[in-house]
Enzyme design. Structure first.
Site, PDB file in Angstrom:
ATOM      1  N   GLY A  62       0.843  -1.195   0.000  1.00  0.00           N
ATOM      2  CA  GLY A  62       0.000   0.000   0.000  1.00  0.00           C
ATOM      3  C   GLY A  62       0.871   1.234   0.000  1.00  0.00           C
ATOM      4  O   GLY A  62       2.056   1.163   0.349  1.00  0.00           O
ATOM      5  N   CYS A  89       5.354  -6.113   1.525  1.00  0.00           N
ATOM      6  CA  CYS A  89       5.706  -4.683   1.501  1.00  0.00           C
ATOM      7  C   CYS A  89       5.047  -3.935   2.668  1.00  0.00           C
ATOM      8  O   CYS A  89       5.406  -4.168   3.814  1.00  0.00           O
ATOM      9  CB  CYS A  89       5.353  -4.095   0.134  1.00  0.00           C
ATOM     10  SG  CYS A  89       6.156  -2.510  -0.139  1.00  0.00           S
ATOM     11  N   TYR A  90       4.068  -3.076   2.400  1.00  0.00           N
ATOM     12  CA  TYR A  90       3.388  -2.385   3.511  1.00  0.00           C
ATOM     13  C   TYR A  90       2.856  -3.410   4.515  1.00  0.00           C
ATOM     14  O   TYR A  90       2.908  -3.196   5.727  1.00  0.00           O
ATOM     15  CB  TYR A  90       2.232  -1.554   2.957  1.00  0.00           C
ATOM     16  CG  TYR A  90       1.461  -0.776   4.008  1.00  0.00           C
ATOM     17  CD1 TYR A  90       1.936   0.432   4.491  1.00  0.00           C
ATOM     18  CD2 TYR A  90       0.255  -1.266   4.513  1.00  0.00           C
ATOM     19  CE1 TYR A  90       1.229   1.142   5.463  1.00  0.00           C
ATOM     20  CE2 TYR A  90      -0.455  -0.563   5.481  1.00  0.00           C
ATOM     21  CZ  TYR A  90       0.035   0.638   5.950  1.00  0.00           C
ATOM     22  OH  TYR A  90      -0.662   1.332   6.896  1.00  0.00           O
ATOM     23  N   HIS A 176       8.037  -7.576  -3.848  1.00  0.00           N
ATOM     24  CA  HIS A 176       6.726  -7.940  -4.406  1.00  0.00           C
ATOM     25  C   HIS A 176       6.798  -9.281  -5.141  1.00  0.00           C
ATOM     26  O   HIS A 176       7.201  -9.312  -6.303  1.00  0.00           O
ATOM     27  CB  HIS A 176       6.237  -6.849  -5.362  1.00  0.00           C
ATOM     28  CG  HIS A 176       5.815  -5.612  -4.640  1.00  0.00           C
ATOM     29  ND1 HIS A 176       4.540  -5.452  -4.142  1.00  0.00           N
ATOM     30  CD2 HIS A 176       6.500  -4.509  -4.285  1.00  0.00           C
ATOM     31  CE1 HIS A 176       4.455  -4.288  -3.524  1.00  0.00           C
ATOM     32  NE2 HIS A 176       5.628  -3.693  -3.596  1.00  0.00           N
ATOM     33  N   GLU A 178       4.436 -10.917  -6.313  1.00  0.00           N
ATOM     34  CA  GLU A 178       3.339 -11.071  -7.275  1.00  0.00           C
ATOM     35  C   GLU A 178       3.655 -10.522  -8.660  1.00  0.00           C
ATOM     36  O   GLU A 178       2.947 -10.812  -9.613  1.00  0.00           O
ATOM     37  CB  GLU A 178       2.070 -10.391  -6.722  1.00  0.00           C
ATOM     38  CG  GLU A 178       2.083  -8.867  -6.658  1.00  0.00           C
ATOM     39  CD  GLU A 178       2.764  -8.300  -5.420  1.00  0.00           C
ATOM     40  OE1 GLU A 178       3.573  -9.021  -4.795  1.00  0.00           O
ATOM     41  OE2 GLU A 178       2.527  -7.127  -5.084  1.00  0.00           O
ATOM     42  N   GLY A 231     -21.380  -8.674 -28.202  1.00  0.00           N
ATOM     43  CA  GLY A 231     -20.341  -9.191 -29.092  1.00  0.00           C
ATOM     44  C   GLY A 231     -19.029  -9.365 -28.345  1.00  0.00           C
ATOM     45  O   GLY A 231     -18.136 -10.059 -28.801  1.00  0.00           O
ATOM     46  N   GLY A 232     -18.906  -8.756 -27.178  1.00  0.00           N
ATOM     47  CA  GLY A 232     -17.677  -8.862 -26.395  1.00  0.00           C
ATOM     48  C   GLY A 232     -17.661 -10.128 -25.559  1.00  0.00           C
ATOM     49  O   GLY A 232     -18.686 -10.791 -25.382  1.00  0.00           O
ATOM     50  N   VAL A 233     -16.478 -10.401 -25.008  1.00  0.00           N
ATOM     51  CA  VAL A 233     -16.307 -11.662 -24.291  1.00  0.00           C
ATOM     52  C   VAL A 233     -17.094 -11.693 -22.967  1.00  0.00           C
ATOM     53  O   VAL A 233     -17.628 -12.724 -22.574  1.00  0.00           O
ATOM     54  CB  VAL A 233     -14.799 -11.980 -24.094  1.00  0.00           C
ATOM     55  CG1 VAL A 233     -14.124 -10.949 -23.226  1.00  0.00           C
ATOM     56  CG2 VAL A 233     -14.591 -13.362 -23.523  1.00  0.00           C
ATOM     57  N   ASP A 234     -17.225 -10.546 -22.299  1.00  0.00           N
ATOM     58  CA  ASP A 234     -17.888 -10.550 -20.992  1.00  0.00           C
ATOM     59  C   ASP A 234     -19.383 -10.847 -21.114  1.00  0.00           C
ATOM     60  O   ASP A 234     -19.920 -11.677 -20.370  1.00  0.00           O
ATOM     61  CB  ASP A 234     -17.712  -9.203 -20.274  1.00  0.00           C
ATOM     62  CG  ASP A 234     -16.253  -8.844 -20.115  1.00  0.00           C
ATOM     63  OD1 ASP A 234     -15.425  -9.756 -20.246  1.00  0.00           O
ATOM     64  OD2 ASP A 234     -15.952  -7.670 -19.892  1.00  0.00           O
ATOM     65  N   LYS A 376     -10.404 -10.692 -16.072  1.00  0.00           N
ATOM     66  CA  LYS A 376     -10.615 -10.823 -17.523  1.00  0.00           C
ATOM     67  C   LYS A 376     -10.012 -12.108 -18.092  1.00  0.00           C
ATOM     68  O   LYS A 376     -10.658 -12.820 -18.864  1.00  0.00           O
ATOM     69  CB  LYS A 376      -9.989  -9.607 -18.212  1.00  0.00           C
ATOM     70  CG  LYS A 376     -10.271  -9.511 -19.680  1.00  0.00           C
ATOM     71  CD  LYS A 376     -11.564  -8.797 -19.900  1.00  0.00           C
ATOM     72  CE  LYS A 376     -11.872  -8.539 -21.334  1.00  0.00           C
ATOM     73  NZ  LYS A 376     -13.106  -7.756 -21.455  1.00  0.00           N
TER      74      LYS A 376
END
Ligand code: XMP
Length: 520
Positions: A62, A89-90, A176, A178, A231-234, A376
């Site tokens: 953070g 980290c934080y 980090h 990640e 038309g989108g993936v979601d 996503k």
């Protein structure tokens, strides 16, 4: 915000979010290890954590300093819950401060790749080389670990780069793990999950789909659901999930505003109506949208017109389905997290999403958001698991107002034709060059100028096409893509030769910031 219902999983990690930009990545990495993970605010009461009883807790990074008066903190009781904790980290500085160690401002702010030496391997660094490259980004450091902790790794500027409690339950790292710049960081996370928290890695997309499907059935019962396909993936994934759960109760509306890329409207209909056999109302509203856009050149005005018209069409046609209680929407986890941190106390609103945003008050739908726990790329995994066509799964992000904001100036039938044809060539060539998964977005823009050219022996006075191709993680920042020269050359030849009305191809070499991805 409305209390968020948690997904129940045998392995469950909670990330307490102290606001660092990489926090969503922590959750992604944990899920990559087949362990389910959710991000919660740091104020989450101990009683709630006790009730969830996660396999482990990660305290994220953070921007604050633990010594700022209002900096976010945790209750010391967190360390008495019997749940393993990893501080990053934080999160490490907080763990040190809360448990009686000392944190100070570093003499030198450390940022970027750093070599680290592990003195004491222990469970966290098990199986790793003692000399490691890691990614640092901090101003404060732990000067002395709290009682019961050993410093286990150091860098030149950070003598305590990692610390572990002798009980084996609490660990913390200053770097980090990640981010991709800490190449073996995922191993640290995996060691924490499997060796410290005892996770078994049972979370897979297959069993998660089963969970979502049951959850939809439970929520919807025998009521009707409507879903707007864009038309989108979601929206595609949302419709596919609701269809799997309650096929007879789902009706989809596909508003064809004529502003999709070439061939996409046909593909939506083919996939959902014919392959998935969904009840799909295909509204051909192309003329209607073009009429409304006549003479309009201002980008925000275009957005407003398209948004409003979409709502009108949606309203008009969804009445055909009778008494619909639910609207299925493709909200993703990053949006949920965002509303969790900035929207506390607000009730759930229909987010501006593929033009569905702003549905009139009287259309009071209850929302179902089956993707609300997914990122996503996980949605793409889900679509692949559900055997959706590759072109939909890997479709690039596409703005709700569609090609209208890639045509600078007025949208006319002729200018739409030019843009669609050039854009189709770009997509085809990017597919052939196998670049679709590497590139965030690649598309054509049609500016509102014309230039002189010479074609055969004739002078031409035609439009240029601008090629925009960017790499990005999330669309917030982006780099222009360093494309092979042969590809640029082929695109230029093809577009100028094959698209009537175009005599030039330009490549936009601006990054975001300071530019944006779209031109309008
Ligand atoms: P910019 O142009 O702001 O785009 O760098 C960032 C991302 O957002 C998409 N975008 C939109 N999406 N409605 C949308 O649904 C819009 O009005 C809109 N404008 C930009 C853009 O394609 C990129 O992925």
């Amino acid at each position: 915000m409305k209390e968020k219902k948690l997904y129940k999983s045998r392995d469950f990690i909670v990330v307490l979010d102290f606001g660092a930009q990489y926090n969503q990545l922590i959750a992604r990495r944990v899920r990559e290890c087949n362990v389910y993970c959710e991000i919660l605010p740091p104020e989450t009461p101990l009683s709630k954590l006790r009730e969830i009883n996660p396999s482990g807790i990660i305290l994220s990074g953070g921007p604050a300093s633990v010594y700022y008066p209002d900096s976010p903190t945790v209750n010391k009781g967190l360390f008495r819950l019997g749940i393993p904790v990893l501080g990053i980290c934080y999160g490490m500085q907080l763990m040190a401060k809360v448990l009686g160690g000392e944190v100070i401002g570093a003499e030198k702010r450390e940022y970027g790749r750093t070599e680290m030496h592990v003195h004491k391997t222990g469970v966290l660094f098990e199986g790793l080389n003692p000399q490691l490259i890691c990614w640092m980004s901090h101003g404060d450091i732990v000067k002395s670990p709290p009682p019961g902790f050993d410093a286990v790794a150091s860098t030149i500027n950070t003598p305590v780069s990692a610390m572990s409690h002798r009980s084996g339950k609490f660990h913390a790292v200053q770097f980090h793990p990640e981010v991709v710049h800490t190449p073996w960081g995922i191993e640290i996370i995996r060691n924490f999950l499997y060796k410290v928290c005892g996770c078994e890695g049972t979370w897979t997309m297959g069993n998660y789909i089963d969970f979502i499907v049951k959850d939809i059935r439970r929520a919807v019962k025998n009521q009707k659901v409507v879903c707007a396909l864009s038309g989108g993936v979601d929206s595609a994934a949302t419709a596919a999930l609701v269809h799997r759960a309650v096929p007879k109760q789902l009706s989809c509306i596909f508003v064809d505003h004529g502003l999709l890329r070439a061939g996409e409207a046909e593909q939506v209909v083919r996939t959902f109506k014919h392959n998935f056999k969904m009840r799909l109302l295909h509204v051909d509203a192309r003329e209607r949208f073009l009429r409304k856009l006549k003479g309009v050149t201002d980008p925000e005005e275009k957005r407003r017109i398209i948004g409003n018209e979409f709502i009108r069409v949606f309203e008009e046609f969804s009445e055909q389905f009778g008494d619909v209680k639910f609207l299925a929407q493709g909200t993703l986890y990053p949006d949920v997290i965002e509303s969790m941190t900035v929207g506390t106390g607000k009730s759930a609103t229909i987010k501006t999403h593929h033009n569905v945003g702003g549905l009139p008050e009287r259309m009071r739908f209850q929302l179902i958001e089956p993707l609300r726990f997914l990122f996503k790329d996980e949605v793409r995994m889900l679509c692949e698991k559900m055997k959706m066509p590759e072109e939909i799964v890997w479709r690039q992000p596409f703005p709700g107002p569609g090609l209208a904001i890639r045509i600078i100036g007025e949208v006319t039938e002729e200018r739409l034709r030019i843009l669609k044809e050039a854009d189709a060539i770009i997509l085809e060539e990017f597919r052939n060059a196998n670049l679709m998964k590497e590139i965030w977005q690649a598309f054509a823009v049609l500016p509102a100028v014309r230039t002189v050219g010479v074609m055969g022996d004739q002078r031409s006075y035609d439009y240029p096409i601008v090629l925009r191709a960017v790499t990005s993680q999330d669309g917030m920042t982006a780099d222009w893509a360093k494309l092979p020269q042969e590809l640029l050359e082929r695109l230029s030849n093809r577009i100028v030769n094959e698209v009537e009305g175009v005599n030039r191809l330009l490549y936009d070499i601006s990054s975001k910031p300071p530019s944006t991805i779209e031109w309008e």
